[in-house]
Write a protein that holds these residues in place. Structure first.
Motif, PDB file in Angstrom:
ATOM      1  N   GLY A 169       0.799  -1.215   0.000  1.00 50.72           N
ATOM      2  CA  GLY A 169       0.000   0.000   0.000  1.00 50.72           C
ATOM      3  C   GLY A 169       0.834   1.270   0.000  1.00 50.72           C
ATOM      4  N   ASN A 170       2.162   1.103  -0.051  1.00 46.10           N
ATOM      5  CA  ASN A 170       3.047   2.268   0.029  1.00 46.10           C
ATOM      6  C   ASN A 170       3.745   2.562  -1.298  1.00 46.10           C
ATOM      7  N   GLY A 171       3.014   2.350  -2.385  1.00 45.55           N
ATOM      8  CA  GLY A 171       3.534   2.741  -3.691  1.00 45.55           C
ATOM      9  C   GLY A 171       4.269   1.670  -4.457  1.00 45.55           C
ATOM     10  N   HIS A 172       4.319   0.440  -3.931  1.00 50.42           N
ATOM     11  CA  HIS A 172       4.976  -0.651  -4.645  1.00 50.42           C
ATOM     12  C   HIS A 172       3.913  -1.442  -5.411  1.00 50.42           C
ATOM     13  N   ASP A 173       4.150  -1.695  -6.684  1.00 50.54           N
ATOM     14  CA  ASP A 173       3.197  -2.391  -7.542  1.00 50.54           C
ATOM     15  C   ASP A 173       3.394  -3.897  -7.373  1.00 50.54           C
ATOM     16  N   CYS A 174       2.455  -4.550  -6.691  1.00 52.15           N
ATOM     17  CA  CYS A 174       2.586  -5.972  -6.377  1.00 52.15           C
ATOM     18  C   CYS A 174       2.755  -6.817  -7.635  1.00 52.15           C
ATOM     19  N   ASP A 175       1.919  -6.562  -8.649  1.00 48.63           N
ATOM     20  CA  ASP A 175       1.986  -7.372  -9.867  1.00 48.63           C
ATOM     21  C   ASP A 175       3.324  -7.202 -10.578  1.00 48.63           C
ATOM     22  N   GLU A 176       3.779  -5.974 -10.691  1.00 56.02           N
ATOM     23  CA  GLU A 176       5.024  -5.716 -11.417  1.00 56.02           C
ATOM     24  C   GLU A 176       6.229  -6.272 -10.661  1.00 56.02           C
ATOM     25  N   VAL A 177       6.290  -6.025  -9.356  1.00 55.31           N
ATOM     26  CA  VAL A 177       7.420  -6.507  -8.558  1.00 55.31           C
ATOM     27  C   VAL A 177       7.448  -8.034  -8.533  1.00 55.31           C
ATOM     28  N   SER A 178       6.304  -8.650  -8.220  1.00 56.12           N
ATOM     29  CA  SER A 178       6.243 -10.107  -8.131  1.00 56.12           C
ATOM     30  C   SER A 178       6.509 -10.752  -9.493  1.00 56.12           C
ATOM     31  N   GLY A 179       5.967 -10.161 -10.549  1.00 61.61           N
ATOM     32  CA  GLY A 179       6.186 -10.706 -11.883  1.00 61.61           C
ATOM     33  C   GLY A 179       7.638 -10.631 -12.304  1.00 61.61           C
ATOM     34  N   THR A 180       8.291  -9.520 -12.015  1.00 62.25           N
ATOM     35  CA  THR A 180       9.705  -9.373 -12.357  1.00 62.25           C
ATOM     36  C   THR A 180      10.565 -10.357 -11.572  1.00 62.25           C
ATOM     37  N   LEU A 181      10.274 -10.508 -10.281  1.00 57.94           N
ATOM     38  CA  LEU A 181      11.036 -11.464  -9.473  1.00 57.94           C
ATOM     39  C   LEU A 181      10.796 -12.900  -9.931  1.00 57.94           C
ATOM     40  N   GLU A 182       9.570 -13.195 -10.390  1.00 54.91           N
ATOM     41  CA  GLU A 182       9.291 -14.532 -10.907  1.00 54.91           C
ATOM     42  C   GLU A 182      10.164 -14.834 -12.125  1.00 54.91           C
ATOM     43  N   SER A 183      10.450 -13.822 -12.933  1.00 54.26           N
ATOM     44  CA  SER A 183      11.307 -14.036 -14.098  1.00 54.26           C
ATOM     45  C   SER A 183      12.751 -14.312 -13.694  1.00 54.26           C
ATOM     46  N   MET A 184      13.085 -14.077 -12.418  1.00 53.63           N
ATOM     47  CA  MET A 184      14.434 -14.339 -11.910  1.00 53.63           C
ATOM     48  C   MET A 184      14.480 -15.580 -11.017  1.00 53.63           C
ATOM     49  N   SER A 185      13.395 -16.331 -10.966  1.00 55.33           N
ATOM     50  CA  SER A 185      13.306 -17.444 -10.017  1.00 55.33           C
ATOM     51  C   SER A 185      14.372 -18.512 -10.235  1.00 55.33           C
ATOM     52  N   HIS A 186      14.898 -18.610 -11.467  1.00 53.43           N
ATOM     53  CA  HIS A 186      15.937 -19.608 -11.728  1.00 53.43           C
ATOM     54  C   HIS A 186      17.264 -19.238 -11.066  1.00 53.43           C
ATOM     55  N   HIS A 187      17.377 -18.021 -10.536  1.00 54.72           N
ATOM     56  CA  HIS A 187      18.580 -17.602  -9.816  1.00 54.72           C
ATOM     57  C   HIS A 187      18.450 -17.797  -8.302  1.00 54.72           C
ATOM     58  N   THR A 188      17.322 -18.317  -7.833  1.00 57.12           N
ATOM     59  CA  THR A 188      17.087 -18.444  -6.393  1.00 57.12           C
ATOM     60  C   THR A 188      18.222 -19.217  -5.711  1.00 57.12           C
TER      61      THR A 188
END
Length: 304
Positions: A169-188
């Motif tokens: 609720g403090n200006g972070h876009d949940c869909d955009e942040v979560s989606g971008t991190l999902e594209s990096m999941s192979h680096h976990t």
């Protein structure tokens, strides 16, 4: 009042169940007992996008993960996710991510994948079932030790908030942040669960973080709007509850675990908290892992 949250969640489930042969809007509306117009209106109201756009975004995002994680032919991936041809997939991919499927496969980079919409939450379930609710006894939080090696953490640190709801609720876009991190999941970082939240302390103030742990030697791209920080190797006290029913028990499980985590005295195990240079982690994967709060510790000095 929240009937449509559940109805739209059914529509999301149907879409994600088989992206190649998604039921038509007419079929969905017949199943739900409402007109196609009313169904699509409610879908847009709750998800912020049309049903058609949601299907398109989910197809192209799932195709991106297939390109990243498999050796399947681009044509086969296109057909698998409902595109009429390899060219159709390429046009859609460039429109969504400004890169061709071939180039992305050769050199994957962070991209804003569309994540699955969740519009029917434990809160909505409670409203719906409150007259049928019965007291369910949940087991107490387990406490164990886990060593996490030195690593990097890519994400967002927000000192103005201290929990999940406040963070988004403090200006972070949940869909955009979560989606971008999902594209990096192979680096976990091996042994970790992927997208992770938690807490940190800055000048005595407790803030909230969200991101992904990666290997200490990661030197890839950092998404715009995110930072990377080095986290030293440490032992953690893990306050854990095993898998549970998200809709029915989420609130009670989180309260049970956090009550123990924030009041526990580690000296009984020969430790003290070590949160000055490290951060707390919050793992929330209800049906696969469970829920846990991890707090870094170090051994108590030996008294002479």
């Amino acid at each position: 009042m929240y009937e449509w949250n559940e109805m739209v969640q059914f529509m999301v489930d149907w879409v994600d169940g088989d992206l190649a042969t998604v039921p038509s809007l007419l079929t969905m509306s017949e199943q739900l007992g409402y007109s196609p117009y009313y169904c699509t209106k409610q879908f847009h109201s709750l998800t912020g996008m049309t049903l058609r756009d949601y299907i398109w975004q989910r197809r192209i995002s799932r195709a991106a993960l297939e390109l990243r994680d498999t050796d399947a032919r681009i044509l086969d991936i296109a057909v698998k996710f409902g595109f009429s041809s390899q060219e159709a997939l390429t046009r859609a991919f460039v429109k969504a991510f400004k890169i061709t499927p071939y180039a992305y496969r050769k050199a994957p980079r962070p991209i804003p994948l569309a994540i699955r919409s969740e519009v029917f939450s434990p809160y909505h379930y409670l409203i719906k079932e409150r007259d049928k609710m019965r007291q369910v006894h949940l087991q107490e939080a387990e406490i164990k030790i886990e060593r996490i090696p030195a690593h990097k953490f890519i994400g967002i640190w927000d000192v103005e908030v201290s929990d999940y709801g406040q963070f988004w609720g403090n200006g972070h876009d949940c869909d955009e942040v979560s989606g971008t991190l999902e594209s990096m999941s192979h680096h976990t970082l091996p042994g970790q669960l992927g997208q992770t939240a938690g807490w940190f302390y800055q000048n005595g103030q407790k803030g909230y973080l969200y991101g992904i742990p990666v290997a200490e030697d990661y030197n890839g791209e950092i998404p715009e709007g995110m930072q990377v920080r080095e986290i030293p190797e440490s032992e953690y006290l893990v306050f854990f509850h095993p898998p549970f029913d998200y809709l029915k028990d989420n609130g009670e499980v989180m309260r049970t675990v956090e009550q123990v985590a924030w009041s526990y005295n580690p000296e009984s195990m020969g430790y003290q908290w070590d949160e000055d240079s490290k951060q707390d982690y919050q793992r929330h994967f209800p049906e696969g892992y469970g829920y846990a709060v991890l707090r870094p510790v170090k051994k108590l000095p030996i008294e002479e």
